[in-house]
Scaffold this motif. Structure first.
Motif, PDB file in Angstrom:
ATOM      1  N   ARG A   1      37.256  20.018  49.491  1.00  0.00           N
ATOM      2  CA  ARG A   1      37.963  20.664  48.387  1.00  0.00           C
ATOM      3  C   ARG A   1      37.469  20.071  47.069  1.00  0.00           C
ATOM      4  O   ARG A   1      37.389  18.857  46.914  1.00  0.00           O
ATOM      5  CB  ARG A   1      39.473  20.446  48.494  1.00  0.00           C
ATOM      6  CG  ARG A   1      40.290  21.232  47.449  1.00  0.00           C
ATOM      7  CD  ARG A   1      41.670  20.625  47.290  1.00  0.00           C
ATOM      8  NE  ARG A   1      42.617  21.458  46.573  1.00  0.00           N
ATOM      9  CZ  ARG A   1      42.724  21.538  45.245  1.00  0.00           C
ATOM     10  NH1 ARG A   1      41.896  20.832  44.469  1.00  0.00           N
ATOM     11  NH2 ARG A   1      43.642  22.298  44.687  1.00  0.00           N
ATOM     12  N   THR A   2      37.166  20.939  46.116  1.00  0.00           N
ATOM     13  CA  THR A   2      36.769  20.475  44.793  1.00  0.00           C
ATOM     14  C   THR A   2      38.020  20.164  43.973  1.00  0.00           C
ATOM     15  O   THR A   2      39.146  20.427  44.393  1.00  0.00           O
ATOM     16  CB  THR A   2      35.946  21.537  44.040  1.00  0.00           C
ATOM     17  OG1 THR A   2      36.809  22.645  43.700  1.00  0.00           O
ATOM     18  CG2 THR A   2      34.796  22.043  44.886  1.00  0.00           C
ATOM     19  N   SER A   3      37.832  19.627  42.779  1.00  0.00           N
ATOM     20  CA  SER A   3      38.938  19.486  41.844  1.00  0.00           C
ATOM     21  C   SER A   3      39.292  20.865  41.307  1.00  0.00           C
ATOM     22  O   SER A   3      38.580  21.847  41.535  1.00  0.00           O
ATOM     23  CB  SER A   3      38.549  18.560  40.693  1.00  0.00           C
ATOM     24  OG  SER A   3      37.455  19.109  39.982  1.00  0.00           O
ATOM     25  N   THR A   4      40.391  20.954  40.576  1.00  0.00           N
ATOM     26  CA  THR A   4      40.840  22.216  39.997  1.00  0.00           C
ATOM     27  C   THR A   4      40.395  22.305  38.543  1.00  0.00           C
ATOM     28  O   THR A   4      40.584  21.356  37.778  1.00  0.00           O
ATOM     29  CB  THR A   4      42.375  22.339  40.069  1.00  0.00           C
ATOM     30  OG1 THR A   4      42.773  22.230  41.438  1.00  0.00           O
ATOM     31  CG2 THR A   4      42.846  23.664  39.512  1.00  0.00           C
ATOM     32  N   ALA A   5      39.808  23.428  38.177  1.00  0.00           N
ATOM     33  CA  ALA A   5      39.427  23.676  36.788  1.00  0.00           C
ATOM     34  C   ALA A   5      40.599  24.357  36.093  1.00  0.00           C
ATOM     35  O   ALA A   5      41.040  25.425  36.510  1.00  0.00           O
ATOM     36  CB  ALA A   5      38.180  24.543  36.713  1.00  0.00           C
ATOM     37  N   ARG A   6      41.099  23.745  35.040  1.00  0.00           N
ATOM     38  CA  ARG A   6      42.311  24.237  34.390  1.00  0.00           C
ATOM     39  C   ARG A   6      42.018  25.355  33.396  1.00  0.00           C
ATOM     40  O   ARG A   6      41.126  25.243  32.554  1.00  0.00           O
ATOM     41  CB  ARG A   6      43.020  23.091  33.660  1.00  0.00           C
ATOM     42  CG  ARG A   6      43.502  21.988  34.576  1.00  0.00           C
ATOM     43  CD  ARG A   6      44.650  22.456  35.434  1.00  0.00           C
ATOM     44  NE  ARG A   6      44.869  21.535  36.574  1.00  0.00           N
ATOM     45  CZ  ARG A   6      45.610  21.823  37.610  1.00  0.00           C
ATOM     46  NH1 ARG A   6      46.195  22.992  37.682  1.00  0.00           N
ATOM     47  NH2 ARG A   6      45.752  20.960  38.586  1.00  0.00           N
ATOM     48  N   ARG A   7      42.782  26.446  33.527  1.00  0.00           N
ATOM     49  CA  ARG A   7      42.770  27.568  32.589  1.00  0.00           C
ATOM     50  C   ARG A   7      41.342  28.014  32.263  1.00  0.00           C
ATOM     51  O   ARG A   7      40.904  27.979  31.130  1.00  0.00           O
ATOM     52  CB  ARG A   7      43.500  27.184  31.305  1.00  0.00           C
ATOM     53  CG  ARG A   7      44.976  26.908  31.521  1.00  0.00           C
ATOM     54  CD  ARG A   7      45.692  26.654  30.216  1.00  0.00           C
ATOM     55  NE  ARG A   7      47.118  26.434  30.444  1.00  0.00           N
ATOM     56  CZ  ARG A   7      48.002  26.205  29.468  1.00  0.00           C
ATOM     57  NH1 ARG A   7      47.590  26.170  28.210  1.00  0.00           N
ATOM     58  NH2 ARG A   7      49.274  26.008  29.757  1.00  0.00           N
ATOM     59  N   SER A   8      40.643  28.435  33.297  1.00  0.00           N
ATOM     60  CA  SER A   8      39.257  28.848  33.119  1.00  0.00           C
ATOM     61  C   SER A   8      38.927  30.013  34.044  1.00  0.00           C
ATOM     62  O   SER A   8      39.306  30.005  35.220  1.00  0.00           O
ATOM     63  CB  SER A   8      38.308  27.678  33.398  1.00  0.00           C
ATOM     64  OG  SER A   8      36.962  28.091  33.303  1.00  0.00           O
TER      65      SER A   8
END
Length: 578
Positions: free
Chosen positions: A70-77
């Protein structure tokens, strides 16, 4: 199949670079919080043959081996950059299938599925290797490739939202979702023997995740509650495989989700796991690298340059583990499970964490029927023979090169070279010992496998930089006495404050309910979780600033720069590191 007849296997690096035109999931701000969940499936080989069986290229085939990332989460993109690196070893020359699931993170509910793609490496449509064979080989590199995400596998709500928004914004929001991935062969896979041969496993990097749960903090009456994940370097020894113990009919029903009682318990524990290991804007996602400043708040992209595990102890990983275990201060004890894929999950345990099922290994394992190992552990200082400055900066001794705590000094606080007065983070990892046991009633790990667990954790790529790793039986009288002494140390450290050690018995339903508590205690817990997450992020930013100053100073020094500003940077970096 004899090991000699197996086809060659390789270590591969998979990089998830970015995505474009991600489906819109949040209509309020016309954006999404996307992340990638990937599964890697190696082909099954026909018996007695080096050629694939009928399931080659079938995503999710049960006959092949499957691991996930699992990757990190990209916020509001809607056009996120991930640059997440996954190193997998044991991949056969025939290649593998990589299935990508694009999700939108939704802390208040289940995550929305945005789309899916199934990729073959090597790709039979565009990869023609040496001699016409479409197989992996040393030096193979796919380069950065673009793939289509099929939104028909996503939710109807996000698909409709994307098309409506595209019309309203007159094309500013796109709908052709693409993802960019690259794969390259780093070299031959390490040779494995016996039951280990033929396995695929995550070799790196050492990803760590810290989850802040305000609801758990409120129910346990503590300032902040943190659930931790650490990715250990594989492979996990094949002998470390334990199935749940069905000591009562309801236990079997719970794990198999059969019958009304079993289904209710199974769902409740899944919900509890999601509440404790909660992904949201406060979650910290990073990689324990040799260089400083590698961490990132969940949602910020980074360049991962973790080297392949070597024979040198990984001091950076050991330091990160010690930090997550709070260096064993205040008598802390942790409940843990190690999953079959090498993911180590743990939270602090004790009387103040006596929520029903909270400290149970079933919850940590997310009701997994099989795990590698489980129990409790704690970290303590050991008396090393010398605490010279050279020892702090250099490599750590191998497992066992320490003076072990005596019976009269169970906490292991030595006095040589003033080590007792040093701050925990200023000591080298070799000044600490991990004491880990098999105290788990759910899975009841075998006592005779404790040396195997100890050897696995003591590998240079894992916690070999610690002074010692000691695996003990949960019924050992010395261990029981040490735990009792740590419980007393915790009470003393917290000054007998009853509010910090209060026990709040809570039901499964209360923990699985909405995390938006309206009372004062709930608000304090939310603020506490946010404050701890902000503190972690400030540390990350300071580490990045320090790294930038050091790079500028080194550049000025290497180039013999006469510029006054560059010299000032060099002096400032020297002051900060001193």
């Amino acid at each position: 199949m004899p090991t000699s007849s197996l086809p060659p296997r390789y270590t591969c690096e998979i990089v998830f670079h970015s995505a474009t035109n991600v489906p819109l999931a949040d209509l309020n701000d016309l954006s999404s919080d996307p992340y990638i969940f990937a599964t890697l499936n190696a082909p099954a080989l026909s018996s007695g043959s080096s050629r694939p069986g009928p399931d080659l290229g079938s995503p999710g085939s049960e006959s092949g081996e499957c691991i996930s990332f699992r990757t990190s989460t990209a916020r509001r993109s809607l056009n996120p950059t991930f640059d997440a690196r996954w190193i997998v070893s044991g991949i056969p020359a025939l290649g593998f299938v990589l299935t990508l699931y694009l999700y939108d993170e939704d802390p208040g509910n289940r995550d929305d599925k945005l789309g899916k793609a199934a990729l073959r490496f090597p790709d039979p449509n565009c990869d023609s290797l040496e001699g016409g064979a479409r197989e992996l080989q040393e030096g193979w590199d796919s380069g950065k490739r673009e793939y289509k995400i099929h939104k028909r596998h996503g939710s109807v709500r996000t698909r409709l939202g994307t098309y409506v928004t595209k019309m309203v914004t007159r094309g500013r929001v796109g709908h052709r979702t693409r993802i960019f991935v690259s794969v390259r062969v780093l070299g031959p896979a390490p040779a494995l023997k016996g039951n280990e041969a033929g396995r695929i496993y995550t070799l790196g990097p050492h990803v760590f995740v810290r989850h802040f749960s305000p609801l758990a903090a409120h129910l346990t009456a503590v300032h902040s509650f943190i659930a931790n994940r650490l990715q250990l370097a594989g492979p996990v020894p094949a002998s470390l495989r334990h199935r749940y113990v069905g000591f009562a009919p309801f236990v079997k029903a719970m794990f198999k989700a059969r019958g009304i009682e079993g289904i209710i318990l199974n769902r409740a524990l899944h919900k509890q796991h999601r509440a404790i290991y909660k992904w949201d804007a406060n979650t910290i996602w990073g990689v324990a690298e040799e260089c400083n400043g590698n961490e990132t708040p969940n949602g910020d992209a980074q360049d991962l340059k973790t080297p392949l595990p070597s024979d040198q102890p990984n001091e950076a990983f050991a330091r990160k583990f010690l930090e997550m275990a709070a260096y064993g201060t205040e008598g802390r004890i942790f409940t843990y499970v190690i999953m079959l894929n090498g993911e180590w999950r743990f939270t602090e345990t004790g009387e103040e964490f006596a929520i029903q099922l909270l400290s149970k290994h079933t919850m940590h394992a997310d009701v997994a029927r099989e795990i590698a190992y489980s129990g409790e552990f704690f970290v303590r200082r050991v008396r090393v023979q010398h605490h010279s400055s050279e020892g702090r900066a250099g490599s750590s001794p191998s497992n066992g090169d320490v003076t072990h705590p005596s019976e009269d000094d169970p906490e292991g606080y030595g006095t040589e070279s003033g080590g007792d007065h040093m701050e925990p983070h200023n000591l080298p990892p070799s000044a600490y010992e991990l004491v880990i046991d098999n105290d788990s009633g759910t899975y009841r790990p075998r006592k005779d496998l404790l040396p195997t667990l100890e050897a696995y954790l003591s590998r240079p790529a894992n916690l070999g930089a610690l002074g010692h790793v000691r695996a003990m039986d949960g019924f050992d009288e010395r261990l029981k006495r040490w735990k009792e002494q740590r419980a007393e140390a915790k009470k003393r450290a917290r000054g007998g404050d009853k509010s910090k050690g209060a026990v709040r018995q809570a039901s499964v339903s209360s923990l699985c309910s909405s995390s938006s508590s309206s009372d004062e205690g709930g608000r304090e817990a939310v603020e506490g979780a946010r404050a701890d997450a902000d503190a972690e992020k400030r540390k990350i930013e300071e580490a990045h600033e320090k790294e930038a100053l050091e790079e500028d100073a080194n550049r000025a020094k290497d180039n013999k720069d006469d510029d006054q500003a560059a010299k000032a940077e060099e002096r400032k970096a020297g002051e900060d590191t001193s």
